[in-house]
Design a protein around this motif. Structure first.
Motif, PDB file in Angstrom:
ATOM      1  N   ALA A  75      -2.930  48.151  23.953  1.00 32.82           N
ATOM      2  CA  ALA A  75      -1.903  47.127  23.740  1.00 32.82           C
ATOM      3  C   ALA A  75      -0.522  47.759  23.833  1.00 32.82           C
ATOM      4  O   ALA A  75       0.295  47.687  22.917  1.00 32.82           O
ATOM      5  CB  ALA A  75      -2.109  46.455  22.377  1.00 32.82           C
ATOM      6  N   ASP A  76      -0.252  48.367  24.969  1.00 35.37           N
ATOM      7  CA  ASP A  76       0.961  49.137  25.187  1.00 35.37           C
ATOM      8  C   ASP A  76       1.540  48.727  26.538  1.00 35.37           C
ATOM      9  O   ASP A  76       0.845  48.798  27.560  1.00 35.37           O
ATOM     10  CB  ASP A  76       0.621  50.635  25.184  1.00 35.37           C
ATOM     11  CG  ASP A  76       1.834  51.540  25.299  1.00 35.37           C
ATOM     12  OD1 ASP A  76       2.815  51.140  25.950  1.00 35.37           O
ATOM     13  OD2 ASP A  76       1.797  52.649  24.753  1.00 35.37           O
ATOM     14  N   PRO A  77       2.779  48.286  26.592  1.00 36.40           N
ATOM     15  CA  PRO A  77       3.340  47.808  27.864  1.00 36.40           C
ATOM     16  C   PRO A  77       3.440  48.885  28.933  1.00 36.40           C
ATOM     17  O   PRO A  77       3.554  48.567  30.120  1.00 36.40           O
ATOM     18  CB  PRO A  77       4.726  47.303  27.460  1.00 36.40           C
ATOM     19  CG  PRO A  77       5.075  48.058  26.214  1.00 36.40           C
ATOM     20  CD  PRO A  77       3.768  48.227  25.500  1.00 36.40           C
ATOM     21  N   GLU A  78       3.401  50.152  28.541  1.00 35.45           N
ATOM     22  CA  GLU A  78       3.519  51.220  29.525  1.00 35.45           C
ATOM     23  C   GLU A  78       2.391  51.175  30.559  1.00 35.45           C
ATOM     24  O   GLU A  78       2.566  51.581  31.706  1.00 35.45           O
ATOM     25  CB  GLU A  78       3.524  52.585  28.828  1.00 35.45           C
ATOM     26  CG  GLU A  78       4.725  52.832  27.932  1.00 35.45           C
ATOM     27  CD  GLU A  78       6.034  52.823  28.710  1.00 35.45           C
ATOM     28  OE1 GLU A  78       6.032  53.309  29.867  1.00 35.45           O
ATOM     29  OE2 GLU A  78       7.044  52.336  28.184  1.00 35.45           O
ATOM     30  N   HIS A  79       1.213  50.679  30.145  1.00 34.97           N
ATOM     31  CA  HIS A  79       0.084  50.641  31.067  1.00 34.97           C
ATOM     32  C   HIS A  79       0.349  49.697  32.241  1.00 34.97           C
ATOM     33  O   HIS A  79      -0.193  49.908  33.333  1.00 34.97           O
ATOM     34  CB  HIS A  79      -1.194  50.227  30.341  1.00 34.97           C
ATOM     35  CG  HIS A  79      -1.712  51.261  29.386  1.00 34.97           C
ATOM     36  ND1 HIS A  79      -1.977  52.552  29.777  1.00 34.97           N
ATOM     37  CD2 HIS A  79      -2.000  51.193  28.063  1.00 34.97           C
ATOM     38  CE1 HIS A  79      -2.418  53.241  28.728  1.00 34.97           C
ATOM     39  NE2 HIS A  79      -2.437  52.440  27.686  1.00 34.97           N
ATOM     40  N   PHE A  80       1.137  48.649  32.032  1.00 36.33           N
ATOM     41  CA  PHE A  80       1.404  47.729  33.134  1.00 36.33           C
ATOM     42  C   PHE A  80       2.192  48.425  34.239  1.00 36.33           C
ATOM     43  O   PHE A  80       2.043  48.090  35.411  1.00 36.33           O
ATOM     44  CB  PHE A  80       2.146  46.491  32.627  1.00 36.33           C
ATOM     45  CG  PHE A  80       1.251  45.527  31.917  1.00 36.33           C
ATOM     46  CD1 PHE A  80       0.534  44.578  32.618  1.00 36.33           C
ATOM     47  CD2 PHE A  80       1.112  45.567  30.536  1.00 36.33           C
ATOM     48  CE1 PHE A  80      -0.321  43.700  31.976  1.00 36.33           C
ATOM     49  CE2 PHE A  80       0.269  44.685  29.870  1.00 36.33           C
ATOM     50  CZ  PHE A  80      -0.451  43.752  30.597  1.00 36.33           C
ATOM     51  N   GLY A 106       5.367  49.279  20.596  1.00 37.82           N
ATOM     52  CA  GLY A 106       6.460  50.006  21.223  1.00 37.82           C
ATOM     53  C   GLY A 106       7.088  49.247  22.374  1.00 37.82           C
ATOM     54  O   GLY A 106       7.518  49.851  23.359  1.00 37.82           O
ATOM     55  N   ASP A 107       7.157  47.937  22.246  1.00 38.53           N
ATOM     56  CA  ASP A 107       7.542  47.064  23.360  1.00 38.53           C
ATOM     57  C   ASP A 107       9.031  46.751  23.326  1.00 38.53           C
ATOM     58  O   ASP A 107       9.499  45.975  22.491  1.00 38.53           O
ATOM     59  CB  ASP A 107       6.727  45.778  23.282  1.00 38.53           C
ATOM     60  CG  ASP A 107       6.744  44.990  24.573  1.00 38.53           C
ATOM     61  OD1 ASP A 107       7.574  45.304  25.447  1.00 38.53           O
ATOM     62  OD2 ASP A 107       5.921  44.064  24.702  1.00 38.53           O
ATOM     63  N   ALA A 108       9.783  47.306  24.273  1.00 36.06           N
ATOM     64  CA  ALA A 108      11.205  46.983  24.403  1.00 36.06           C
ATOM     65  C   ALA A 108      11.450  45.983  25.516  1.00 36.06           C
ATOM     66  O   ALA A 108      12.594  45.592  25.750  1.00 36.06           O
ATOM     67  CB  ALA A 108      12.005  48.252  24.683  1.00 36.06           C
TER      68      ALA A 108
END
Length: 248
Positions: A34-39, A158-160
């Motif tokens: 559940a981490d936006p970096e993976h997208f 950690g979603d900015a």
């Protein structure tokens, strides 16, 4: 709240891995996925996880406890505040405008690059997933504005880059509702944990003037300073039991 509808419990690695064995084999935890970096770094992995959840939430039928809450809402002024992103309150009959989703909704998408297009419904979006690897295969959801990769419009760890524009109006209405009813609020809190205490803090603040807090939580029912009642039980049967008491 959703566990009684058959949805997986993401609290703790073991519960998550029981629901998603491929991630157990890979040693990937919920907080890591559940981490936006993976997208940006591995979109097939990211959309494998969120595409599966989107399909799961679409086919899940809300449990009977939601119907109890709907009946109460028809009798007294009610505001829903949730950290769940599954859209189960709306499926149970609550109007979208009346559900304050503090972490957004998986049923809405946004541009990963925040190109300015905004947020749009995920209606019709289907993501094919390899069940062995839990990776998305084929074409991934794209932004209608710029053609870049889309992502769910939900707040991740950690979603900015979360576009909260869809969630903000209902959250503002919830704040206004609390201000108008503060001296006569009774809070029914369902399944809110302490690891991310957003809902618990809102419940405690909302019920501060009245002390009328009912905390229904299988694992963590404790209520601070005796300002409410804690019930160590699942949501659906407990709501039914309370409803029966109110009817007598």
């Amino acid at each position: 709240m959703g566990v009684d509808s058959g949805l997986p419990d993401f609290r703790g690695d073991e519960g998550f891995w029981r629901a998603y064995p491929p991630y157990a084999r890979l040693g990937l935890r919920f907080a890591e996925l559940a981490d936006p970096e993976h997208f940006a770094d591995d979109p097939a992995l990211a959309w494998g996880f969120y595409g599966h959840r989107l399909a799961l939430y679409r086919r899940t039928v809300p449990h009977a406890g939601f119907a109890v809450l709907r009946r109460w809402a028809q009798r007294v002024p009610t505001s829903v505040f949730t950290s769940n992103v599954d859209g189960q309150f709306q499926r149970a009959g609550f109007a979208d405008r009346d559900v304050a989703e503090v972490h957004g909704s998986i049923h809405h998408l946004q541009c990963l690059r925040l190109c300015g297009y905004g947020v749009w419904p995920a209606d019709g979006v289907e993501v094919a997933i390899d069940p062995d690897s839990m990776r998305a295969v084929g074409e991934l959801p794209a932004c209608p504005g710029c053609g870049g990769l889309a992502r769910p419009a939900i707040l991740m760890f950690g979603d900015a880059g979360w576009d909260s524009s869809h969630a903000e109006p209902a959250l503002a209405r919830h704040v206004d509702w609390l201000a108008a009813h503060r001296d006569r609020v009774a809070v029914v809190e369902l399944g809110a944990g302490t690891a991310l205490p957003t809902v618990r803090r809102r419940s405690e603040l909302a019920s501060a003037a009245t002390g009328a807090l009912v905390r229904i939580n299988v694992r963590e029912p404790e209520v601070r300073h005796g300002r409410g009642v804690g019930i160590a039980a699942p949501a659906a049967p407990t709501l039914a039991a309370i409803d029966d008491l109110l009817a007598t």
